[in-house]
Design a protein around this motif. Structure first.
Motif, PDB file in Angstrom:
ATOM      1  N   LEU A 212      37.636  80.438  82.845  1.00 17.90           N
ATOM      2  CA  LEU A 212      37.062  79.093  82.712  1.00 17.90           C
ATOM      3  C   LEU A 212      36.021  79.201  81.720  1.00 17.90           C
ATOM      4  CD1 LEU A 212      35.974  77.390  86.246  1.00 17.90           C
ATOM      5  CD2 LEU A 212      37.204  76.554  84.278  1.00 17.90           C
ATOM      6  N   PRO A 213      36.177  78.882  80.332  1.00 26.48           N
ATOM      7  CA  PRO A 213      35.591  79.219  79.220  1.00 26.48           C
ATOM      8  C   PRO A 213      34.171  78.221  79.337  1.00 26.48           C
ATOM      9  CG  PRO A 213      37.783  78.967  78.307  1.00 26.48           C
ATOM     10  CD  PRO A 213      37.563  78.560  79.996  1.00 26.48           C
ATOM     11  N   LEU A 214      34.117  77.198  79.814  1.00 26.36           N
ATOM     12  CA  LEU A 214      32.897  76.256  79.698  1.00 26.36           C
ATOM     13  C   LEU A 214      31.889  76.902  80.774  1.00 26.36           C
ATOM     14  CD1 LEU A 214      32.076  73.780  78.196  1.00 26.36           C
ATOM     15  CD2 LEU A 214      34.119  74.644  77.884  1.00 26.36           C
ATOM     16  N   LEU A 215      32.624  77.395  81.888  1.00 23.44           N
ATOM     17  CA  LEU A 215      31.546  77.837  82.966  1.00 23.44           C
ATOM     18  C   LEU A 215      31.069  79.057  82.683  1.00 23.44           C
ATOM     19  CD1 LEU A 215      31.325  77.134  85.684  1.00 23.44           C
ATOM     20  CD2 LEU A 215      32.907  78.579  86.674  1.00 23.44           C
ATOM     21  N   LEU A 216      31.754  79.653  81.689  1.00 24.85           N
ATOM     22  CA  LEU A 216      31.061  81.116  80.968  1.00 24.85           C
ATOM     23  C   LEU A 216      30.211  80.844  80.052  1.00 24.85           C
ATOM     24  CD1 LEU A 216      34.316  83.278  81.196  1.00 24.85           C
ATOM     25  CD2 LEU A 216      32.260  83.555  82.764  1.00 24.85           C
ATOM     26  N   LEU A 217      30.578  79.816  79.101  1.00 24.79           N
ATOM     27  CA  LEU A 217      29.875  79.640  77.954  1.00 24.79           C
ATOM     28  C   LEU A 217      28.565  78.646  77.717  1.00 24.79           C
ATOM     29  CD1 LEU A 217      32.845  80.325  75.151  1.00 24.79           C
ATOM     30  CD2 LEU A 217      31.061  81.962  75.914  1.00 24.79           C
TER      31      LEU A 217
ATOM     32  N   TYR B  21      18.706  72.052  61.794  1.00 31.27           N
ATOM     33  CA  TYR B  21      18.911  73.263  62.067  1.00 31.27           C
ATOM     34  C   TYR B  21      20.428  73.531  62.116  1.00 31.27           C
ATOM     35  CZ  TYR B  21      14.131  72.782  63.847  1.00 31.27           C
ATOM     36  OH  TYR B  21      13.027  72.349  63.829  1.00 31.27           O
ATOM     37  N   ALA B  22      20.857  74.635  61.615  1.00 30.42           N
ATOM     38  CA  ALA B  22      22.264  75.327  61.666  1.00 30.42           C
ATOM     39  C   ALA B  22      22.110  76.536  62.259  1.00 30.42           C
ATOM     40  CB  ALA B  22      22.859  75.051  60.660  1.00 30.42           C
ATOM     41  N   LEU B  23      22.843  76.877  63.326  1.00 30.13           N
ATOM     42  CA  LEU B  23      22.975  78.313  63.996  1.00 30.13           C
ATOM     43  C   LEU B  23      24.328  78.707  64.211  1.00 30.13           C
ATOM     44  CD1 LEU B  23      20.194  77.413  66.813  1.00 30.13           C
ATOM     45  CD2 LEU B  23      19.758  77.986  64.674  1.00 30.13           C
ATOM     46  N   GLY B  24      24.447  79.892  64.228  1.00 28.62           N
ATOM     47  CA  GLY B  24      25.887  80.513  64.250  1.00 28.62           C
ATOM     48  C   GLY B  24      25.821  81.753  64.570  1.00 28.62           C
ATOM     49  N   LYS B  25      26.948  82.525  65.330  1.00 25.96           N
ATOM     50  CA  LYS B  25      27.377  83.851  65.529  1.00 25.96           C
ATOM     51  C   LYS B  25      28.937  83.699  65.338  1.00 25.96           C
ATOM     52  CE  LYS B  25      23.887  85.036  68.831  1.00 25.96           C
ATOM     53  NZ  LYS B  25      23.484  85.464  70.287  1.00 25.96           N
ATOM     54  N   ILE B  26      29.182  84.658  64.326  1.00 27.76           N
ATOM     55  CA  ILE B  26      30.653  84.916  64.073  1.00 27.76           C
ATOM     56  C   ILE B  26      30.897  86.412  64.423  1.00 27.76           C
ATOM     57  CG2 ILE B  26      32.354  84.791  62.084  1.00 27.76           C
ATOM     58  CD1 ILE B  26      30.228  83.046  60.556  1.00 27.76           C
ATOM     59  N   TYR B  27      32.206  86.183  65.296  1.00 25.17           N
ATOM     60  CA  TYR B  27      32.507  87.304  66.028  1.00 25.17           C
ATOM     61  C   TYR B  27      34.160  87.553  65.422  1.00 25.17           C
ATOM     62  CZ  TYR B  27      29.349  86.636  69.607  1.00 25.17           C
ATOM     63  OH  TYR B  27      27.955  86.384  70.354  1.00 25.17           O
ATOM     64  N   PRO B  28      34.085  88.772  64.249  1.00 26.00           N
ATOM     65  CA  PRO B  28      35.412  88.887  63.348  1.00 26.00           C
ATOM     66  C   PRO B  28      36.470  89.407  64.188  1.00 26.00           C
ATOM     67  CG  PRO B  28      33.457  90.077  62.276  1.00 26.00           C
ATOM     68  CD  PRO B  28      32.940  89.360  63.788  1.00 26.00           C
ATOM     69  N   GLY B  29      36.197  90.104  65.160  1.00 28.55           N
ATOM     70  CA  GLY B  29      37.425  90.631  66.153  1.00 28.55           C
ATOM     71  C   GLY B  29      37.613  89.798  67.387  1.00 28.55           C
ATOM     72  N   ASN B  30      37.011  88.700  67.627  1.00 25.95           N
ATOM     73  CA  ASN B  30      37.113  87.828  68.788  1.00 25.95           C
ATOM     74  C   ASN B  30      36.841  86.352  68.400  1.00 25.95           C
ATOM     75  OD1 ASN B  30      37.414  90.043  71.137  1.00 25.95           O
ATOM     76  ND2 ASN B  30      35.835  90.694  69.858  1.00 25.95           N
TER      77      ASN B  30
ATOM     78  N   TRP C 238      30.264  73.687  68.035  1.00 21.09           N
ATOM     79  CA  TRP C 238      31.683  74.342  68.109  1.00 21.09           C
ATOM     80  C   TRP C 238      31.856  75.790  68.578  1.00 21.09           C
ATOM     81  CZ3 TRP C 238      29.110  72.052  64.351  1.00 21.09           C
ATOM     82  CH2 TRP C 238      29.704  70.534  63.465  1.00 21.09           C
ATOM     83  N   VAL C 239      32.931  75.867  69.378  1.00 25.79           N
ATOM     84  CA  VAL C 239      33.221  77.202  69.890  1.00 25.79           C
ATOM     85  C   VAL C 239      34.774  77.535  69.653  1.00 25.79           C
ATOM     86  CG1 VAL C 239      33.519  78.556  71.998  1.00 25.79           C
ATOM     87  CG2 VAL C 239      31.569  76.918  71.799  1.00 25.79           C
ATOM     88  N   GLY C 240      35.008  78.771  69.114  1.00 22.86           N
ATOM     89  CA  GLY C 240      36.219  79.228  68.700  1.00 22.86           C
ATOM     90  C   GLY C 240      36.978  78.395  67.585  1.00 22.86           C
TER      91      GLY C 240
END
Length: 485
Positions: free
Chosen positions: A8-13, A265-274, A307-309
């Motif tokens: 449940l992605p929204l429940l987790l994120l 403001y602009a914030l982000g985390k990029i996970y290259p392997g995920n 944005w997610v994914g």
């Protein structure tokens, strides 16, 4: 035995990511304000225009002027009473001394009123004009202060002219763009915020069991029976990440204390392997702004996109109100209130609904560059269904120390409790979360780095929940390079 993977992605994120972004935006905002104040202090320095020591042979007007310059309230009051009794006392000099007595007593409105009266009576009184421009600077009446400083030129006093230039430069910076940009690399031990848990759940199976075998009664007919099946959340994913944070702000001064302010403001985390867990958030807010010496207030619309994914998860629009008050230049209290409406995409529209947010933050400056800070926050989120609605209360506290070497260390902790508003049938509980976050930031701010500031951040999050799906622990380490302007 087969395992069923529960997703449940929204429940987790949704909830933790939003809280992280709110905290980060708040830190960036206060970082911009603190940097502006520090740079302004370095540009202007001492707010006075210099003073000469009193001499025994000074005449009464000269002695009175020197007492004013020395900011000696008692001597100024004594000499003023003597001076006012003189038959040839200059009314302008009396008004000048009275204005400064108001300054000594922290009566800024009274001082400004007397200086305005004096300037209207005698525009050629340069010292009074300088002091009026300086007090308008202190009171954040930027346009009028800049106009007065721009009309003053004293060639025979180069030191005073240099001080005027410092004030003018600081006023220009108040209306200029300011902000910060940081980019860094790090590691996240649980980027999907998974509990990595397994739980047995009773399930009614008809016709065939979980292993594909037929379920038959005594007569050989298909029937149903209850089975206890293990349900499993995804394994905790760990990996490297790229992180970025950008903030910009500008205030355009209008007449008096009024102005128009813009922040983004602009914030982000990029996970290259995920990449499915990559996060981006952008928010923009124009606002009306009021500022004086000790108070600031702003109100205006705000929009935000998340944005997610690689897909837009949600957007929201609403209104934001901010109030800040400083006390004796050692303490401050800030309150920010937001009310907005969330619109989700991709089948999660049942999360649509309004949310209201309150942030209250206090800061106290201690000797030797120590700073204490803390606050309270509250979030009320209403969705279409009560089971997706929640209330969140949080407490924040921390301490910061700036060392002579240029190193700045900041430790903060956040405790938050979240309570959902209805029983969740699948989770078999009314979800309640208790989140604890601990973060240590180490900065190195040295002139040789030409404005670039290396930052090492260590962060630990422990979320305890009545929902077996939402319990998790997470460690993050990030090294960023920040540039402020």
């Amino acid at each position: 035995m087969k395992y069923r993977l529960f997703l449940l992605p929204l429940l987790l994120l949704s909830l933790p990511a939003r809280a992280d972004n709110e905290d980060t935006r708040l830190q960036l905002r206060y970082g911009i304000e603190e940097r502006q104040q520090r740079q302004e202090g370095e540009t202007v320095g001492d707010l006075s225009f210099g003073a000469a020591a009193p001499q025994e042979d000074d005449n009464l007007p000269t002695a009175l002027m020197k007492a004013v310059n020395a900011q000696n309230e008692g001597e100024t009051l004594r000499l003023l009473e003597i001076y006012k009794a003189q038959p040839d006392a200059d009314p302008d000099m009396v008004l000048f001394a009275e204005a400064n007595l108001a300054v000594f007593r922290d009566d800024l409105p009274g001082a400004l009123a007397r200086y305005r009266e004096l300037y209207a009576r005698n525009p050629q009184f340069v010292r009074a004009k300088l002091d009026l421009a300086r007090l308008l600077f202190v009171d954040k009446q930027n346009r009028e202060s800049a106009a007065l400083f721009g009309s003053i030129d004293i060639p025979e006093r180069p030191a005073v002219n240099e001080k005027i230039k410092g004030f003018s430069d600081a006023l220009s910076k108040r209306d200029a763009w300011s902000g910060s940009l940081s980019v860094g690399l790090g590691h996240d031990s649980n980027l999907n915020r998974s509990s990595a848990a397994t739980m047995l759940r009773e399930q009614q199976s008809c016709g065939f069991d979980s292993n594909g075998q037929p379920i038959l009664d005594a007569n050989g007919n298909f029937t149903c029976r209850s089975e206890w099946l293990p349900m499993k959340t995804p394994d905790a994913l760990s990996g490297r990440m790229w992180a970025y944070e950008a903030a910009v702000s500008r205030r355009l001064s209008l007449k008096g204390h009024h102005g128009i302010q813009f922040s983004g403001y602009a914030l982000g985390k990029i996970y290259p392997g995920n990449r499915d867990y990559t996060e981006h958030s952008v928010s923009l807010s124009p606002a009306y702004s009021f500022q004086n010496k000790d108070t600031s207030f702003s109100i205006g619309p705000q929009i935000q996109y998340d944005w997610v994914g690689g897909k837009m998860q949600d957007s929201n629009a609403g209104v934001s109100v901010s109030y800040n008050r400083t006390f004796a230049d050692k303490a401050s209290l800030g309150v920010q209130i937001e009310h907005k409406y969330d619109r989700y995409r991709s089948g999660y529209e049942h999360f649509n609904g309004p949310q209201s947010l309150l942030f209250a933050t206090g800061v106290y400056v201690l000797p030797k560059n120590w700073v204490l800070f803390g606050g309270y926050d509250f979030l009320r989120k209403n969705s279409r269904e009560k089971v997706d609605s929640y209330r969140r209360h949080g407490l924040r506290g921390g301490i910061s120390k700036r060392f002579d070497s240029g190193i700045e260390a900041t430790f903060q902790t956040i405790w938050r409790k979240t309570a959902y508003q209805d029983f969740h049938a699948w989770l078999d509980t009314r979800r309640k979360d208790s989140e604890r976050t601990y973060q240590l930031d180490l900065k190195l701010n040295r002139p040789a780095l030409r404005g670039f500031v290396p930052i090492l951040s260590l962060k630990h999050t422990d979320n305890r929940s009545t929902s077996w799906v939402n319990r998790y622990k997470r460690n993050e380490i990030t090294f960023k390079l920040q540039y402020g302007f």
